[in-house]
Design an enzyme around this catalytic site. Structure first.
Site, short mmCIF file in Angstrom:
data_model
loop_
_atom_site.label_atom_id
_atom_site.label_comp_id
_atom_site.label_asym_id
_atom_site.label_seq_id
_atom_site.Cartn_x
_atom_site.Cartn_y
_atom_site.Cartn_z
N HIS A 35 0.88 -1.02 -0.16
CA HIS A 35 0.18 -0.05 -0.02
C HIS A 35 0.87 1.25 0.00
O HIS A 35 1.34 1.53 1.06
CB HIS A 35 -0.88 0.07 1.08
CG HIS A 35 -1.74 -1.31 1.30
ND1 HIS A 35 -1.32 -2.61 1.77
CD2 HIS A 35 -3.09 -1.54 0.95
CE1 HIS A 35 -2.53 -3.31 1.58
NE2 HIS A 35 -3.54 -2.73 1.14
N HIS A 265 -4.48 3.89 -2.96
CA HIS A 265 -4.56 3.10 -1.75
C HIS A 265 -3.58 1.92 -1.74
O HIS A 265 -3.02 1.44 -0.88
CB HIS A 265 -5.88 2.67 -1.42
CG HIS A 265 -6.01 2.07 -0.32
ND1 HIS A 265 -6.04 2.07 0.96
CD2 HIS A 265 -6.15 0.41 -0.29
CE1 HIS A 265 -6.25 1.13 1.62
NE2 HIS A 265 -6.10 0.11 1.16
N GLU A 414 -17.09 -5.05 24.62
CA GLU A 414 -16.20 -6.27 24.59
C GLU A 414 -14.95 -5.92 23.79
O GLU A 414 -13.88 -6.51 24.19
CB GLU A 414 -16.86 -7.77 24.26
CG GLU A 414 -18.04 -7.76 25.28
CD GLU A 414 -19.30 -7.13 24.89
OE1 GLU A 414 -19.16 -6.19 24.10
OE2 GLU A 414 -20.30 -7.01 25.86
N HIS A 476 -27.19 -16.13 24.72
CA HIS A 476 -26.23 -16.01 26.01
C HIS A 476 -25.22 -17.11 26.43
O HIS A 476 -24.64 -17.17 27.13
CB HIS A 476 -26.73 -15.34 27.13
CG HIS A 476 -27.18 -13.99 26.82
ND1 HIS A 476 -27.89 -13.26 25.94
CD2 HIS A 476 -27.08 -12.76 27.78
CE1 HIS A 476 -28.08 -12.11 26.19
NE2 HIS A 476 -27.43 -11.65 27.26
#
Lengths: 672, 672
Positions: A35, A265, A414, A476
């Site tokens: 890059h 890029h 998290e 969960h």
């Protein structure tokens, strides 16, 4: 962009920044991969930062009080490598630049922690660097409060791109840093308006300065090619007590035919265009050449920090020998000598009192004896403190008003927590642990993989590790998560059966230097199964005989965590029927795998039928269910076959058939 | 909070909202588990929304043009269940409310899609609902453009809490929605200033309205207990062309002793406090009782939508039969009849021309024939369009100015993309696929698990599926990801070997109704291995004999994807040495597992040695390496044993030993 005007406005600056640009172009062209555009766009910012502000000494890349430079936009790795080569980091030679992205090179496609001294963290997965940086900055704040500013007083600088800021983890990092008023954190946003798919506005119209300001940041907007503006912004950023974001308007692939385009890029390899860019820069040099005066100027920048370091070393030498030793120990990542005895004492007491507690509580009991003797621990939870049992009595809470606190309320973040923990570990002098429900390792996964890849010994306290969580239901309840974590290279997944194993697991986690640990802990109470005290850490072997057959050994039941209790009860049923049954507790597969063949064969000998019981899926268990050699043992598995359900835990164990009776029946059916 | 004042200000409203509160208190108390405070805090907002705005018909929960109501703060599930019971959804009876969180109940701890008709999505993992909602709203926009506002014209309403907004995925959702100007999306933020660990400011000081505004949203701030203000805000939100966020200042656990505290977030079960709250509400009723007039009022609200639905049905009936059939087919999730023939024709052409292309390119070739015959596909990529090969010629780009476009530039937002894809699938009438590098399934994992748990047939186009990615290095090279995905229940993980298998995999993905699919695709070119055309979809069997032994069968080599080429080359080496070798291609383990025993034994008979080759870790392969019955076959694995490295792909395959020669040598060493 008027390159000539940039050249003439600040000629000395321009030449230094040009060296970054041409090295980038040459290295990417040689690799035919990489890059180019980002280093070319951010060369001016990096040059001013390294020249005027960054406190660093290439001759001592690990000097604890250096500033940290984090290239969150890791695909622009040549920016970092060019800076390291130019300023004289020993590991990044010109040959390494030439070997960019080749087998064995320290100059990997993305910066890899550990490949070269001076690379602070592994980046590439976007957003990780900025989130790591929050951890670096927290560690610095805590240590500054603990050791004083004479010993710890440095900044963390980050270069982040649009990709970093679109990734959700960046919001978690920004929110946490803003609330915590991390004034030593400075983020440069490479505002080039280009992503791979096109201009940024095809996917995002976010006013980034406004977004940062909304979370309590100090923000500035500058021309990222104006060295005077860059310098002034850094000065202002350092003066402000809030974390700072400097929006740098830049041109990706500055001066190249691909400037300001998505093509810019990627890898710019066209030889003519490369030559044209160099000509425009006023540096029509051969590949990998840097003019001698420019290299000298960069080397002088690299030499700038030696005095500062010497001064720090003098201050450090003035500390008492005990303090020096404590500092050095923490930065070496060594556990204190008394850790072993402390864990042993806890184990002895537990084996005697044999409490019935959830292993998440066992973890808290262990932390209660660890945290007082390890000042370097930094704990926290993603808004489940009371459930994860991660906060011990005397830690104090880290907060803008209480910088000595070592407990962090991470909020419902998290991923940001895990990435910050990585940053704390990488900073040095800190041992981070953090908790959430095990199911939400899913959210933290991007950073957890990097813990393993970088080999940083953070500890994930993952409670509510099965359907034993109960009524919250399948969203969960981890089912596949043990398999997923075990599948990850260089990660120790501990699932302790009781308080003794939990303490042993913590000892392993805290003495690890290059491997992160996951503690999978129960919500529900579990009996103490290790009632006979052993000084030896049996969990260190990964798997061991917990209860042997009382008559001829016909069966081996393997289990982990909360199912060890079930395995033992199944053994009782089988022994009552005269079926000699061994129970093997396997709290850590990875450590068991590391034992020598003869130990593993001793624990899991050929012959008896094998049944594994675990409240997760079978995936991976076949490794242990099948014998090591030619003959295959008859085997079976008792566990989950799909997602869980919402109901009280006891009911779920019954409904999903994870019971001692079922285990015993399975053994019997195999023996027949 | 002055409850009496609230009661007297709007008595009719108050009674209806009270029914939600008391049912919540009673259900949580009966379950001794759950979250009372959120439904109690947001009851007023929900009451006004359902009474005055939400277009819905409990007698026709799947009516396509209904408004969608998404409870992103899924722990407040009793809010949804109470609303569904009160308005007359057949699946949520009073008994279901009484059975809250019990085995077999439709009223699970968190709302579970599929448990009761009318639950739009599974929520609980925070941030998912708001990100799903972006997908719902995109699907609505596209379909409104495609079918006209007479057929598709509805809103998506979301209730999100602080947890949702702290999770990073929310930023991805907010950014995407703002840029896309999703004017039919309205988010209520339950601004109660409480999380589990304490007040929000212990972890976050973000000005949420400013944050949303920074991404182009219309924002309002209101008192969430004032029904007049709530109504006015919804009116204004619907009138604004931007997505709307209404910040609702609320009191968690309103009217209960635990009001405005973290305790109020959880299960409020104290009988005296419960009674006191009911008294304060002016509703001192027995458990689960709702006054007859209040129930009547709610039932009238539930009946409100029948007319609207009937009017829609009349408009729908006015469409041409062909259009009706097309709409119905898309909403049923059926593939068009001509899909099979289209795939077959492509396979035939490919088998004949035998191109050597990367399977990511194969996927594009397949999509080029699929997208024109399936108007319901919505494709996209997380800023890797040119690498994932997800955009076909005539899709058009979805954008505020081009609403018929079916291709989405998601930006660098893997998690947000996956969650939005779930939302599109749940909305109905849409089949979503999206791409990123396979390594970044790590980022999307939270939503991918929910694809599997909910059983929504989205397709993840995960390219660059191994070290074959090359120079970008270990951060970008999936090693454990195949194992992780295979470990996930109800997920089809396809790793096709060539264009034919890729087309077959796509056919499976597009005809799936209840299982998400992952396509693991190569960066590097692969030869066509299926040169003999078969009308039958062999990938549907999961694994099959690609090349059989030419002499006595001594070895079976199993492989997937890019390593099938290596397996075939190894077979050539072995056959040249007279070792009869079968090659089994195993593009989808899950489908192979679903075949009957006899088919699996035919493909993998007992006797020959078995070697698997895959450029990932061994974890999970033991299932296939060991024989199905008593006798264990000698077996081996050629693949990865840890993380990858940065270098050209060919070099990596050599260095990591994933070569035909090594496979052949492994076979020979086992035969000896």
């Amino acid at each position: 962009m008027d390159i000539a005007a940039l050249r003439s406005a600040h000629p000395d600056h321009w030449k230094k920044a040009t060296a970054i640009r041409t090295l980038t172009l040459d290295a990417v062209a040689a690799a035919n991969s990489g890059h180019s555009g980002m280093p070319m766009g951010m060369a001016d910012v990096a040059t001013v930062l390294f020249q005027n502000h960054l406190t660093f000494d290439p001759k001592a890349p690990a000097w604890p009080d250096r500033d940290r430079f984090i290239l969150s936009a890791g695909h622009g790795s040549m920016l970092l490598y060019a800076l390291m080569y130019l300023t004289g980091y020993e590991d990044i030679t010109l040959q390494q630049i030439k070997d960019f992205r080749q087998w064995g090179a320290k100059t990997a496609g993305h910066p890899e922690y550990g490949h070269a001294r001076g690379i602070e963290t592994t980046t590439g997965p976007l957003g990780q660097g900025i989130a790591n940086a929050v951890g670096f900055a927290i560690a610095e704040e805590i240590q500054r409060a603990h050791w004083g500013a004479k010993i710890v007083d440095h900044h963390t600088y980050v270069i982040a791109g649009d990709g970093c800021l679109m990734e959700g983890v960046s919001q978690e990092a920004i929110g946490l840093a803003g609330m915590q008023k991390l004034g030593h954190l400075v983020v440069f946003w490479d505002n080039n308006n280009i992503t791979i798919d096109g201009t940024v506005d095809i996917a995002d119209i976010t006013n980034q300065p406004a977004r940062f300001a909304a979370s309590g940041w100090h923000v500035q907007e500058i021309d990222g090619h104006d060295p005077v503006a860059i310098d002034a912004a850094i000065v202002a950023a350092k003066a402000d007590p809030r974390p700072s974001m400097i929006a740098c308007k830049t041109h990706i692939a500055l001066g190249h035919a691909a400037q300001d385009t998505s093509k810019g890029h990627g890898a710019l390899t066209n030889a003519d265009q490369l030559a044209a860019a160099k000509t425009a820069y006023g540096a029509p040099l051969g590949a990998f050449e840097v003019a001698a005066d420019v290299l000298d100027a960069w080397q002088a920048i690299g030499a700038r920090g030696a005095q500062t370091r010497a001064a720090w070393e003098a201050r450090f030498a003035a500390l008492s020998p005990a303090k020096q030793a404590e500092f050095t120990r923490a930065y070496a990542g060594d556990a204190p000598k008394k850790l072993a005895a402390t864990i042993r004492a806890l184990k002895k007491q537990i084996s005697e009192s044999a409490p019935s507690v959830a292993t998440r509580k066992s973890s808290e009991m262990t932390l209660e004896v660890i945290n007082p003797i390890m000042a370097e621990t930094i704990g926290g939870s993603a808004d489940l403190t009371g459930s994860n049992n991660t906060k011990t009595r005397d830690m104090g809470v880290f907060h803008p008003d209480t910088r000595k606190g070592r407990y962090i309320y991470y909020g419902i973040r998290e991923h940001g927590m895990a990435a910050a923990m990585n940053g704390m570990a990488l900073h040095g002098g800190a041992r981070a642990y953090g908790g959430t429900f095990m199911c939400f390792t899913d959210y933290a996964r991007g950073a957890m993989r990097l813990s393993a890849l970088m080999g940083v010994p953070v500890t994930y306290v993952m409670t509510h590790d099965s359907i034993g969580l109960g009524e919250d239901g399948p969203t969960h309840q981890p089912i596949e998560h043990l398999a997923m974590l075990r599948a990850t290279p260089n990660m120790h997944v501990f699932r302790p059966a009781d308080t003794v194993e939990t303490a042993e697991a913590w000892e392993m986690a805290l003495t690890s230097k290059t491997t992160p640990s996951v503690l999978a802990l129960s919500r529900q109470n579990l009996p103490t199964v290790r009632k006979t005290h052993t000084a030896k850490n049996l969990t260190a072997q990964g798997g061991y005989v917990l209860a042997d057959a009382e008559s001829k050994r016909q069966a081996i039941i393997m289990a982990t965590g909360s199912e060890v209790e079930i395995a033992l009860a199944a053994r009782d049923l089988l022994q009552a029927d005269g079926i000699g049954t061994r129970v093997v507790s396997m709290p850590c597969w990875e450590l068991f795998e590391e034992q020598d063949d003869s130990y593993r064969r001793k624990v899991l000998p050929a012959g008896p039928v094998r049944v594994a019981v675990e409240a997760g899926i079978r995936f991976g268990w076949d490794r242990w269910l099948f014998g090591e050699r030619g003959k295959r043992e008859k085997s079976g598995f008792v566990g989950m076959h799909g997602f869980g359900a919402s109901a009280p835990a006891e009911r779920l164990y019954q409904e999903f058939g994870i019971t001692a009776q079922n285990v015993a029946d399975k053994v019997k059916s195999l023996i027949k």
